[in-house]
Scaffold this motif. Structure first.
Motif, PDB file in Angstrom:
ATOM      1  N   ILE B 263       0.849  -1.202   0.000  1.00  0.00           N
ATOM      2  CA  ILE B 263       0.000   0.000   0.000  1.00  0.00           C
ATOM      3  C   ILE B 263       0.883   1.250   0.000  1.00  0.00           C
ATOM      4  CG2 ILE B 263      -1.727   1.316   1.296  1.00  0.00           C
ATOM      5  CD1 ILE B 263      -2.741  -1.403   2.403  1.00  0.00           C
ATOM      6  N   ILE B 264       1.913   1.254   0.858  1.00  0.00           N
ATOM      7  CA  ILE B 264       2.838   2.411   0.917  1.00  0.00           C
ATOM      8  C   ILE B 264       3.521   2.612  -0.442  1.00  0.00           C
ATOM      9  CG2 ILE B 264       5.097   3.068   1.800  1.00  0.00           C
ATOM     10  CD1 ILE B 264       3.700   3.654   4.099  1.00  0.00           C
ATOM     11  N   ASP B 265       4.028   1.517  -1.006  1.00  0.00           N
ATOM     12  CA  ASP B 265       4.722   1.623  -2.299  1.00  0.00           C
ATOM     13  C   ASP B 265       3.806   2.251  -3.345  1.00  0.00           C
ATOM     14  OD1 ASP B 265       7.025   0.599  -1.359  1.00  0.00           O
ATOM     15  OD2 ASP B 265       6.667  -1.453  -2.037  1.00  0.00           O
ATOM     16  N   LYS B 266       2.581   1.740  -3.387  1.00  0.00           N
ATOM     17  CA  LYS B 266       1.632   2.220  -4.405  1.00  0.00           C
ATOM     18  C   LYS B 266       1.292   3.690  -4.181  1.00  0.00           C
ATOM     19  CE  LYS B 266      -2.845   2.860  -5.679  1.00  0.00           C
ATOM     20  NZ  LYS B 266      -3.978   3.464  -5.006  1.00  0.00           N
ATOM     21  N   GLU B 267       1.014   4.041  -2.936  1.00  0.00           N
ATOM     22  CA  GLU B 267       0.616   5.427  -2.663  1.00  0.00           C
ATOM     23  C   GLU B 267       1.779   6.402  -2.864  1.00  0.00           C
ATOM     24  OE1 GLU B 267      -2.301   6.259  -2.600  1.00  0.00           O
ATOM     25  OE2 GLU B 267      -3.342   4.419  -2.087  1.00  0.00           O
ATOM     26  N   LEU B 268       3.006   5.953  -2.571  1.00  0.00           N
ATOM     27  CA  LEU B 268       4.171   6.818  -2.811  1.00  0.00           C
ATOM     28  C   LEU B 268       4.379   7.028  -4.305  1.00  0.00           C
ATOM     29  CD1 LEU B 268       6.781   5.636  -0.150  1.00  0.00           C
ATOM     30  CD2 LEU B 268       5.739   7.884  -0.326  1.00  0.00           C
ATOM     31  N   THR B 269       4.133   5.964  -5.075  1.00  0.00           N
ATOM     32  CA  THR B 269       4.257   6.081  -6.532  1.00  0.00           C
ATOM     33  C   THR B 269       3.233   7.084  -7.045  1.00  0.00           C
ATOM     34  OG1 THR B 269       4.908   3.774  -6.582  1.00  0.00           O
ATOM     35  CG2 THR B 269       4.306   4.757  -8.684  1.00  0.00           C
ATOM     36  N   VAL B 270       2.001   6.971  -6.535  1.00  0.00           N
ATOM     37  CA  VAL B 270       0.945   7.897  -6.960  1.00  0.00           C
ATOM     38  C   VAL B 270       1.326   9.333  -6.581  1.00  0.00           C
ATOM     39  CG1 VAL B 270      -1.455   8.586  -6.535  1.00  0.00           C
ATOM     40  CG2 VAL B 270      -0.900   6.181  -6.859  1.00  0.00           C
ATOM     41  N   ALA B 271       1.947   9.487  -5.396  1.00  0.00           N
ATOM     42  CA  ALA B 271       2.311  10.824  -4.914  1.00  0.00           C
ATOM     43  C   ALA B 271       3.563  11.377  -5.603  1.00  0.00           C
ATOM     44  CB  ALA B 271       2.515  10.794  -3.412  1.00  0.00           C
ATOM     45  N   GLY B 272       4.204  10.569  -6.438  1.00  0.00           N
ATOM     46  CA  GLY B 272       5.381  11.041  -7.179  1.00  0.00           C
ATOM     47  C   GLY B 272       6.699  10.838  -6.447  1.00  0.00           C
ATOM     48  N   GLY B 273       6.724   9.893  -5.507  1.00  0.00           N
ATOM     49  CA  GLY B 273       7.976   9.578  -4.811  1.00  0.00           C
ATOM     50  C   GLY B 273       7.969  10.046  -3.369  1.00  0.00           C
ATOM     51  N   ASN B 274       9.009   9.607  -2.646  1.00  0.00           N
ATOM     52  CA  ASN B 274       9.016   9.863  -1.200  1.00  0.00           C
ATOM     53  C   ASN B 274       9.312  11.327  -0.826  1.00  0.00           C
ATOM     54  OD1 ASN B 274      11.712   9.955  -1.713  1.00  0.00           O
ATOM     55  ND2 ASN B 274      12.224   8.072  -0.617  1.00  0.00           N
ATOM     56  N   SER B 275       9.663  12.150  -1.813  1.00  0.00           N
ATOM     57  CA  SER B 275       9.924  13.559  -1.497  1.00  0.00           C
ATOM     58  C   SER B 275       8.650  14.258  -0.999  1.00  0.00           C
ATOM     59  CB  SER B 275      10.475  14.294  -2.718  1.00  0.00           C
ATOM     60  OG  SER B 275       9.566  14.176  -3.784  1.00  0.00           O
ATOM     61  N   CYS B 276       7.495  13.672  -1.303  1.00  0.00           N
ATOM     62  CA  CYS B 276       6.223  14.257  -0.851  1.00  0.00           C
ATOM     63  C   CYS B 276       6.144  14.286   0.675  1.00  0.00           C
ATOM     64  CB  CYS B 276       5.042  13.479  -1.425  1.00  0.00           C
ATOM     65  SG  CYS B 276       4.868  11.847  -0.714  1.00  0.00           S
ATOM     66  N   LEU B 277       6.951  13.455   1.327  1.00  0.00           N
ATOM     67  CA  LEU B 277       6.907  13.406   2.801  1.00  0.00           C
ATOM     68  C   LEU B 277       7.362  14.716   3.421  1.00  0.00           C
ATOM     69  CD1 LEU B 277       8.409   9.837   3.299  1.00  0.00           C
ATOM     70  CD2 LEU B 277       6.050  10.509   3.685  1.00  0.00           C
ATOM     71  N   LEU B 278       8.185  15.477   2.675  1.00  0.00           N
ATOM     72  CA  LEU B 278       8.707  16.728   3.225  1.00  0.00           C
ATOM     73  C   LEU B 278       7.791  17.916   2.946  1.00  0.00           C
ATOM     74  CD1 LEU B 278      12.487  16.293   2.358  1.00  0.00           C
ATOM     75  CD2 LEU B 278      11.366  15.954   4.554  1.00  0.00           C
ATOM     76  N   ASP B 279       6.781  17.695   2.089  1.00  0.00           N
ATOM     77  CA  ASP B 279       5.832  18.759   1.781  1.00  0.00           C
ATOM     78  C   ASP B 279       4.545  18.508   2.571  1.00  0.00           C
ATOM     79  OD1 ASP B 279       5.050  20.914  -0.503  1.00  0.00           O
ATOM     80  OD2 ASP B 279       3.343  19.654   0.045  1.00  0.00           O
ATOM     81  N   GLU B 280       4.134  19.491   3.353  1.00  0.00           N
ATOM     82  CA  GLU B 280       3.022  19.289   4.281  1.00  0.00           C
ATOM     83  C   GLU B 280       1.732  18.892   3.551  1.00  0.00           C
ATOM     84  OE1 GLU B 280       2.644  22.451   7.041  1.00  0.00           O
ATOM     85  OE2 GLU B 280       1.010  21.489   8.127  1.00  0.00           O
ATOM     86  N   ALA B 281       1.410  19.628   2.491  1.00  0.00           N
ATOM     87  CA  ALA B 281       0.154  19.360   1.782  1.00  0.00           C
ATOM     88  C   ALA B 281       0.175  17.989   1.131  1.00  0.00           C
ATOM     89  CB  ALA B 281      -0.076  20.447   0.735  1.00  0.00           C
TER      90      ALA B 281
END
Lengths: 258, 319
Positions: B263-281
């Motif tokens: 689930i994490i892998d899929k959602e991170l892929t959808v979000a465009g990678g793990n860099s989204c973790l540093l962006d609050e929105a």
């Protein structure tokens, strides 16, 4: 009111128990469907529809061929919805995709039932044979899809076996095993024309006389009364146990997901 | 590095970072400057000696290693200037004769070098200087001190010692130092000031080209350093975000089970990678998607706990 009580007294006790538990299962599953994810909505609404379909047990109160046939169609829609829900859950376990909306599930179900009702009223009133055929189709679909659901549940369980919800799927496995026995035993009786609906038809058409006239043995139930009796017992008790199992499973699921 | 007489200071402690070598050289040359310009850097000192605007000598004296002269010295000086943020420039005007002596000290012919004073006859040496009408510089020194005597046509022009600002007319410090048994002696000679003026290093050395090349090298070096710094930052950021992803994954899997990895892998892929973790929105969106999937697997209570842990972790990481 007197008429209702009189009619209820005419229903076998085991069916009353079955009906009570389906009522409980239906309520729990419907409430469960309101507060949970879309996939659970399909499954729980499906189980709720079993309650509606079981109203045929009260057919003395609402007895028309059309309403009886409609209750059987509702049963068919029920297992299709349940299967759709488990299939979606399985797809989620493999692809982690969740699609659709709860409102769509409710609306589609209502639409399907409405179309089924329209289908029944635009066609001639179902005869005894038609009503029995519809019941046979319902049972055949239930048996087939129950086997499919057992396989889906097995696969889902292995995909999520270390999650807290996994045990609920074992419960669903038990539910479908009981449903398989319940619907399967009735289908078995119907296939060999040992079911109660066929008994009513035979009585009304006086098939014993027809057989005697044609020198044919149209009723072989005497010869197989043991297995018929066994199948009827399985049908009665597996149905009641399935209702209890569904109530228990949804209550357990509610506790797990609360 | 020995000290030189300061004569008449024109500029002192000018920040080299704000200067261009070409401008300095041109200004001194056009102004018929006589004296020397001293560029001080942490690792080296560069000296340009001018006689009437003509560049007589260029020397670079590193703290460690041999001295560099002429073209090499100018090139290295240009590199140091282009790359230095801390260097300073001092410009001192001297008399032509003294400038000649400074030139002798820096680039003159060495008649004696590191000669122990006790082993030579100083009187004979001074007579030789006088007889041969030498132009140059006699340097007497120990490990701690040094003193210089500048000669023109064999006659002393003046005396200079460490700590003094300018040349002296009395040989006091030099005489005192000469009596030290550890003292050593260097004797450098050069041609006369007139002969010195016959040569101009600026005719031979193309300072603007040297400067442009040094600036280009410096820019290339800065770009390389910036690239390296950016790469390093990117790697650090990548390591941070990877570590964050692993921590979020561990929390999610702990609550949801192994299916949570997918689930994490899929959602991170959808979000465009793990860099989204540093962006609050973006992280909120990811968390909402994870919650949506978790609703099929665990209780609301556990979802709330899981969200709380993940949110705290992400907030801490962003801080």
């Amino acid at each position: 009111m007197e008429l209702v009580l009189e009619q209820l007294q005419g229903i076998p006790t085991i069916y009353v128990i079955q009906l009570l538990f389906w009522l409980l299962a239906g309520l729990i599953s419907f409430i469960f469907s309101l507060g949970n994810a879309r996939i659970w909505t399909s499954i729980s609404v499906g189980f709720f529809l079993i309650l509606i379909s079981q109203f045929y047990l009260l057919n003395k109160l609402i007895q028309t061929p059309t309403t009886t046939a409609f209750s059987y169609i509702i049963g068919t829609v029920a297992i299709m919805l349940i299967t759709h829900g488990f299939l979606d859950y399985y797809v989620f376990c493999r692809t982690f995709e969740i699609s659709g909306r709860k409102e769509t599930v409710y609306l589609t179900t209502v639409l399907l039932l409405a179309l089924s009702w329209v289908f029944l009223i635009i066609n001639p009133e179902p005869s005894m044979f038609t009503v029995r055929n519809i019941k046979m189709v319902e049972n055949a679909i239930w048996v087939f899809l129950t086997i499919i659901n057992l396989e889906l549940i097995r696969k889902i369980y292995y995909a999520i076996r270390d999650s807290s919800i996994a045990k609920a799927f074992i419960c669903f496995g038990v539910v479908f095993l009981l449903i398989f026995l319940w619907k399967g035993s009735e289908l078995y009786l119907q296939v060999f024309q040992w079911d109660r609906l066929w008994g009513n038809i035979a009585f009304k058409l006086d098939l014993d006389q027809v057989g005697a006239h044609l020198d044919l043995k149209l009723d072989d139930s005497d010869a197989y009364w043991r297995r018929i009796s066994f199948a009827r017992h399985v049908f009665d008790y597996a149905g009641a146990l399935a209702a209890i199992a569904v109530s228990g499973t949804f209550a357990y699921l509610y506790r797990l997901l609360k | 590095m020995f000290q030189l007489p300061k004569g008449n200071p024109l500029f002192e402690n000018l920040a080299v970072a704000k200067l261009k070598l070409t401008d300095v050289v041109t200004k001194l040359a056009n102004g018929s400057f006589t004296g020397y310009a001293s560029f001080s850097f942490p690792d080296a000192t560069g000296i340009l000696v001018f006689e009437s605007g003509k560049l007589a000598s260029t020397i670079l004296l590193p703290v460690q290693g041999p001295a560099l002269n002429d073209f090499e010295a100018m090139t290295t000086l240009a590199d140091l200037m282009a790359g230095s943020a801390t260097g300073t420039l001092d410009v001192y005007r001297l008399s032509m004769d003294l400038t000649m002596c400074v030139h002798a000290l820096l680039q003159g012919k060495a008649l004696y070098r590191s000669q122990e004073l006790a082993l030579i006859d100083v009187k004979t040496l001074l007579e030789r200087v006088k007889d041969e009408r030498m132009n140059g510089c006699l340097r007497i020194y120990t490990d701690e001190k040094s003193a210089m005597i500048f000669y023109k046509d064999g006659s002393p022009l003046g005396f200079f010692h460490d700590g003094a600002q300018d040349i002296d007319t009395s040989p006091g410090e030099s005489q005192q130092l000469a009596q030290d048994p550890r003292a050593k002696l260097d004797l450098y000679t050069t041609v006369s000031a007139d002969e010195l003026m016959a040569h101009d290093l600026l005719d031979v050395i193309n300072v603007p080209k040297i400067w442009d090349a040094a600036v280009a090298r410096q820019q290339a070096e800065m770009e390389r350093l910036n690239r390296e710094l950016a790469d390093k930052d990117r790697m650090q950021s990548l390591n941070l975000v990877n570590s964050l992803e692993n921590q979020v994954r561990a929390i999610y899997v702990d609550y949801v089970g192994n299916v949570g990895r997918g689930i994490i892998d899929k959602e991170l892929t959808v979000a465009g990678g793990n860099s989204c973790l540093l962006d609050e929105a973006q992280a909120d969106q990811l968390l909402a998607a994870l919650e949506r999937a978790a609703k099929l697997l665990i209780s609301q209570k556990k979802i709330a706990e899981m969200k709380e842990k993940v949110t705290a972790l992400l907030t801490q990481a962003r801080a």
